[in-house]
Write a protein that holds these residues in place. Structure first.
Motif, PDB file in Angstrom:
ATOM      1  N   TYR A   1       0.892  -1.152   0.000  1.00 27.65           N
ATOM      2  CA  TYR A   1       0.000   0.000   0.000  1.00 27.65           C
ATOM      3  C   TYR A   1       0.931   1.202   0.000  1.00 27.65           C
ATOM      4  CZ  TYR A   1      -3.397   3.420   1.824  1.00 27.65           C
ATOM      5  OH  TYR A   1      -4.190   4.527   2.015  1.00 27.65           O
ATOM      6  N   GLY A   2       1.332   1.631  -1.202  1.00 25.72           N
ATOM      7  CA  GLY A   2       2.405   2.606  -1.288  1.00 25.72           C
ATOM      8  C   GLY A   2       1.977   4.011  -0.975  1.00 25.72           C
ATOM      9  N   ASN A   3       0.773   4.382  -1.410  1.00 29.57           N
ATOM     10  CA  ASN A   3       0.264   5.730  -1.185  1.00 29.57           C
ATOM     11  C   ASN A   3       1.182   6.798  -1.772  1.00 29.57           C
ATOM     12  OD1 ASN A   3      -1.947   7.148  -0.282  1.00 29.57           O
ATOM     13  ND2 ASN A   3      -0.999   7.695   1.657  1.00 29.57           N
ATOM     14  N   SER A   4       2.109   6.380  -2.636  1.00 26.99           N
ATOM     15  CA  SER A   4       3.042   7.307  -3.260  1.00 26.99           C
ATOM     16  C   SER A   4       3.702   6.612  -4.440  1.00 26.99           C
ATOM     17  CB  SER A   4       4.122   7.757  -2.276  1.00 26.99           C
ATOM     18  OG  SER A   4       5.149   8.460  -2.949  1.00 26.99           O
ATOM     19  N   THR A   5       3.778   7.296  -5.566  1.00 30.44           N
ATOM     20  CA  THR A   5       4.402   6.699  -6.738  1.00 30.44           C
ATOM     21  C   THR A   5       5.909   6.584  -6.595  1.00 30.44           C
ATOM     22  OG1 THR A   5       4.497   8.891  -7.768  1.00 30.44           O
ATOM     23  CG2 THR A   5       2.602   7.503  -8.305  1.00 30.44           C
ATOM     24  N   SER A   6       6.487   7.217  -5.578  1.00 30.80           N
ATOM     25  CA  SER A   6       7.929   7.113  -5.348  1.00 30.80           C
ATOM     26  C   SER A   6       8.288   5.940  -4.436  1.00 30.80           C
ATOM     27  CB  SER A   6       8.475   8.406  -4.744  1.00 30.80           C
ATOM     28  OG  SER A   6       7.904   8.644  -3.466  1.00 30.80           O
ATOM     29  N   SER A   7       7.284   5.189  -4.007  1.00 30.70           N
ATOM     30  CA  SER A   7       7.559   4.026  -3.153  1.00 30.70           C
ATOM     31  C   SER A   7       8.320   2.966  -3.931  1.00 30.70           C
ATOM     32  CB  SER A   7       6.249   3.430  -2.643  1.00 30.70           C
ATOM     33  OG  SER A   7       5.596   4.305  -1.759  1.00 30.70           O
ATOM     34  N   THR A   8       9.243   2.315  -3.249  1.00 33.60           N
ATOM     35  CA  THR A   8       9.992   1.224  -3.876  1.00 33.60           C
ATOM     36  C   THR A   8      10.451   0.259  -2.792  1.00 33.60           C
ATOM     37  OG1 THR A   8      11.965   0.644  -5.162  1.00 33.60           O
ATOM     38  CG2 THR A   8      12.085   2.650  -3.826  1.00 33.60           C
ATOM     39  N   ILE A   9      10.199  -1.014  -2.989  1.00 35.83           N
ATOM     40  CA  ILE A   9      10.629  -2.045  -2.042  1.00 35.83           C
ATOM     41  C   ILE A   9      11.125  -3.237  -2.849  1.00 35.83           C
ATOM     42  CG2 ILE A   9       8.324  -3.074  -1.849  1.00 35.83           C
ATOM     43  CD1 ILE A   9      10.734  -2.722   1.119  1.00 35.83           C
ATOM     44  N   LYS A  10      12.202  -3.865  -2.382  1.00 33.92           N
ATOM     45  CA  LYS A  10      12.815  -4.962  -3.116  1.00 33.92           C
ATOM     46  C   LYS A  10      12.960  -6.174  -2.202  1.00 33.92           C
ATOM     47  CE  LYS A  10      16.844  -6.042  -6.007  1.00 33.92           C
ATOM     48  NZ  LYS A  10      18.113  -5.510  -6.562  1.00 33.92           N
ATOM     49  N   PHE A  11      12.485  -7.326  -2.687  1.00 34.94           N
ATOM     50  CA  PHE A  11      12.636  -8.602  -1.992  1.00 34.94           C
ATOM     51  C   PHE A  11      13.578  -9.482  -2.811  1.00 34.94           C
ATOM     52  CE2 PHE A  11       8.551  -7.025  -0.547  1.00 34.94           C
ATOM     53  CZ  PHE A  11       8.532  -7.356   0.802  1.00 34.94           C
ATOM     54  N   VAL A  12      14.623 -10.024  -2.163  1.00 36.67           N
ATOM     55  CA  VAL A  12      15.602 -10.858  -2.849  1.00 36.67           C
ATOM     56  C   VAL A  12      15.738 -12.178  -2.100  1.00 36.67           C
ATOM     57  CG1 VAL A  12      17.961 -11.014  -3.715  1.00 36.67           C
ATOM     58  CG2 VAL A  12      16.844  -8.784  -3.558  1.00 36.67           C
ATOM     59  N   ASN A  13      15.606 -13.299  -2.817  1.00 36.05           N
ATOM     60  CA  ASN A  13      15.731 -14.636  -2.238  1.00 36.05           C
ATOM     61  C   ASN A  13      14.823 -14.802  -1.017  1.00 36.05           C
ATOM     62  OD1 ASN A  13      18.796 -14.373  -3.531  1.00 36.05           O
ATOM     63  ND2 ASN A  13      17.908 -16.415  -3.649  1.00 36.05           N
ATOM     64  N   CYS A  14      13.583 -14.411  -1.177  1.00 35.48           N
ATOM     65  CA  CYS A  14      12.614 -14.522  -0.095  1.00 35.48           C
ATOM     66  C   CYS A  14      11.560 -15.582  -0.400  1.00 35.48           C
ATOM     67  CB  CYS A  14      11.927 -13.176   0.157  1.00 35.48           C
ATOM     68  SG  CYS A  14      13.025 -11.928   0.882  1.00 35.48           S
ATOM     69  N   VAL A  15      10.945 -16.082   0.654  1.00 38.44           N
ATOM     70  CA  VAL A  15       9.863 -17.061   0.553  1.00 38.44           C
ATOM     71  C   VAL A  15       8.590 -16.430   1.097  1.00 38.44           C
ATOM     72  CG1 VAL A  15       8.990 -19.280   1.370  1.00 38.44           C
ATOM     73  CG2 VAL A  15      11.398 -19.049   0.742  1.00 38.44           C
ATOM     74  N   PHE A  16       7.532 -16.487   0.313  1.00 42.85           N
ATOM     75  CA  PHE A  16       6.234 -15.973   0.737  1.00 42.85           C
ATOM     76  C   PHE A  16       5.317 -17.169   1.002  1.00 42.85           C
ATOM     77  CE2 PHE A  16       8.274 -12.533  -1.428  1.00 42.85           C
ATOM     78  CZ  PHE A  16       7.812 -11.380  -0.802  1.00 42.85           C
ATOM     79  N   ASP A  17       5.100 -17.440   2.278  1.00 38.74           N
ATOM     80  CA  ASP A  17       4.263 -18.555   2.719  1.00 38.74           C
ATOM     81  C   ASP A  17       2.864 -17.997   2.983  1.00 38.74           C
ATOM     82  OD1 ASP A  17       3.115 -20.779   3.837  1.00 38.74           O
ATOM     83  OD2 ASP A  17       4.482 -20.916   5.545  1.00 38.74           O
ATOM     84  N   VAL A  18       1.961 -18.179   2.017  1.00 42.78           N
ATOM     85  CA  VAL A  18       0.645 -17.550   2.084  1.00 42.78           C
ATOM     86  C   VAL A  18      -0.446 -18.615   1.988  1.00 42.78           C
ATOM     87  CG1 VAL A  18       1.543 -15.419   1.097  1.00 42.78           C
ATOM     88  CG2 VAL A  18       0.572 -17.149  -0.417  1.00 42.78           C
ATOM     89  N   GLN A  19      -1.705 -18.176   2.115  1.00 42.46           N
ATOM     90  CA  GLN A  19      -2.828 -19.104   2.105  1.00 42.46           C
ATOM     91  C   GLN A  19      -3.742 -18.929   0.902  1.00 42.46           C
ATOM     92  OE1 GLN A  19      -4.826 -19.454   5.925  1.00 42.46           O
ATOM     93  NE2 GLN A  19      -2.999 -18.770   7.014  1.00 42.46           N
ATOM     94  N   LYS A  20      -3.484 -17.893   0.089  1.00 38.99           N
ATOM     95  CA  LYS A  20      -4.246 -17.678  -1.138  1.00 38.99           C
ATOM     96  C   LYS A  20      -3.336 -17.020  -2.171  1.00 38.99           C
ATOM     97  CE  LYS A  20      -9.014 -17.324   0.562  1.00 38.99           C
ATOM     98  NZ  LYS A  20     -10.246 -16.490   0.588  1.00 38.99           N
ATOM     99  N   ASN A  21      -3.800 -16.977  -3.420  1.00 40.51           N
ATOM    100  CA  ASN A  21      -3.066 -16.262  -4.455  1.00 40.51           C
ATOM    101  C   ASN A  21      -3.005 -14.776  -4.136  1.00 40.51           C
ATOM    102  OD1 ASN A  21      -2.694 -18.599  -5.993  1.00 40.51           O
ATOM    103  ND2 ASN A  21      -4.563 -18.280  -7.167  1.00 40.51           N
TER     104      ASN A  21
END
Length: 483
Positions: free
Chosen positions: A165-185
């Motif tokens: 939820y960036g609320n700004s077009t200048s937002s930037t976040i980077k995930f590298v070699n991460c695992v997303f363990d979720v329950q839905k798509n």
């Protein structure tokens, strides 16, 4: 200046504040022998830049209760902080069930210099369901910044997760070699998301098609320690057990004079991004030819699957692309990615190689064959990894494509090189806990001659955060013996 080693990378900081959720106290000084009790207090003691928070094994409640829209998880207070955990053992609880604000989030970095390494984020969204209420990242009313390396994001709510939820077009976040363990798509991030990057990341469901995605995998299966079971995580370079901040994986355990010795398979991807045929120095790339101006050779090393190197139109056999490392390196792993479906052509699939040779040279003239692959078939954006035995170092590595699958040109989207070696560990005592943590009883043959250059156990204590004796190997030993 204090240093700490995170896997193979030695990091230097102005100060390192240690946190122990069980034995620590926020009245301590934050040193290794006198750790704080909470991560949030450690953040308050950090300077604007240059400090680190090392959270010891255990569960740390980092839940931040602030305003209606920005409560939730790990907060950097707009300071460039490095958050470091013990791989597979440090858990950050981000518990949205503890407040009644509209939103709750997991990672709340405002500073572009903030980094997180080797942490399991345990994220609960409570009863919230909308993408802007439950996004993994939010900047607390400002831009989202920073990077997350070799972490697990465990999304413990049965709703569709969103990244930002960036609320700004200048937002930037980077995930590298991460695992997303979720329950839905995954669902889409909220409008004004800015830029999200997923690199070498996996999920057990499906990522939403947004932002920059480099070498990501959906529908992954993994065990309780987040080893991937339906892909080769090391060869593909994905997940928490790959990359320069990877979690340790030990393969063998030996016993000698009440000490345990353990070996870890080590994947060293030679990570670089080319921006031209000769940049960055000392890397340079050459090829047998190029199809027009849109498909230069460096496109095969720019880490962008939407760009490709193509040999000249009509050149359907014996085309090559060569990378000059500028120094001699050991290579025994090559990954090649097929041409992206973004190239609008009837030959998208069939333009990929059928027979190819991987070759090494130190004079760019005489070539030694390292691997020969035949009868290859491809699907769109597929990655094929070739592993082979090689103990020699070469300055030039060439992918020589003998033929393709019927198109009027030869080409590839991406090429990555790596070296799979070994690392040794000597545990302080041969105890049951060390046996469980650092090795398995898979003992290889030990009845062959050991040459002096292969003797790999060292006598001095390392800076490894596990407190182990360690040394890296430049080549694979045939055997090992104990005196």
């Amino acid at each position: 200046m204090p240093k700490i080693t995170v896997s193979d990378k030695k990091l230097t900081f102005n100060n390192i504040f240690y946190v122990d959720s069980i034995k620590g106290s926020d009245t301590n000084d934050g040193s290794l022998s006198s750790p704080f009790a909470t991560v949030n207090y450690a953040v308050s003691k950090c300077a604007t830049t240059g400090d680190a928070v090392f959270a010891k094994a255990g569960t740390h409640d980092v839940t931040r209760i602030a305003g209606t829209y920005d409560s939730g998880g790990l907060w950097d207070d707009n300071k460039a902080i490095s958050f470091i955990g013990e791989k597979g053992k440090t858990i950050f609880l981000c518990d949205g069930r503890k407040h009644n604000g509209r939103d709750t989030h997991c990672i709340m970095f405002k500073n572009e210099g903030t980094r997180a390494y080797q942490i399991i984020f345990d994220f609960h969204t409570g009863n919230r369901t909308i993408n802007y209420e439950t996004s993994i990242c939010y900047g607390g009313g400002a831009s989202v910044r920073g990077e997350v390396h070799n972490c697990v994001i465990k999304y413990n709510t049965n709703v569709a997760p969103s990244l930002m939820y960036g609320n700004s077009t200048s937002s930037t976040i980077k995930f590298v070699n991460c695992v997303f363990d979720v329950q839905k798509n995954f669902t889409s991030s909220y409008s004004g998301i800015g830029s999200t990057t997923l690199e070498n990341c996996i999920t057990n469901y499906t990522f939403y098609a947004e932002g920059t995605r480099i070498n990501v995998y959906n529908q992954c299966s993994f065990d309780s320690k987040y080893h991937i079971s339906n892909y080769n995580e090391v060869n593909l370079g994905v997940g928490v057990y790959s990359g320069i901040y990877r979690w340790v994986v030990n393969k063998y355990l030996f016993k000698s004079k009440l000490r345990g010795y353990s070996f870890e398979d080590m994947e060293r991807n030679l990570d670089f991004i080319l921006t031209s045929d000769t940049s960055p120095s000392p890397f340079s790339v050459s090829s047998s030819g190029v199809y027009g101006v849109a498909y230069p050779a460096w496109n095969a090393f720019d880490r962008d699957i939407k760009t490709s190197w193509l040999a000249p139109n009509g050149s359907t056999t014996n085309q090559w692309i060569t990378l000059n490392f500028g120094e001699k390196v050991n290579i025994d792993l090559v990954s090649i990615q097929g041409i992206s479906s973004a190239i609008t052509s009837a030959y998208v699939i069939t333009a990929n190689p059928k027979n190819l040779r991987i070759q090494g040279s130190n004079d760019n003239a005489s070539w030694k064959e390292l691997h020969y692959a035949t009868s290859l078939t491809w699907t769109k954006e597929e990655i094929k990894t070739f592993s082979f035995e090689n103990n020699e170092k070469f300055q030039y590595i060439r992918v020589f494509i003998e033929s393709n699958n019927g198109a009027p040109y030869i080409g590839v989207s991406e090429i990555k090189f790596g070296f799979k070696g070994l690392k040794s560990y000597k545990t302080p005592t041969f105890s049951q806990s060390n046996f469980s943590d650092y090795g398995m009883t898979l003992i290889p043959p030990m009845n062959r001659v050991v040459f002096k250059d292969n003797h790999i156990l060292q006598d001095t204590f390392s800076e490894n955060i596990d407190g182990l004796w360690t040394t890296k190997l430049d080549r694979k030993p045939l055997s090992i013996s104990f005196n």
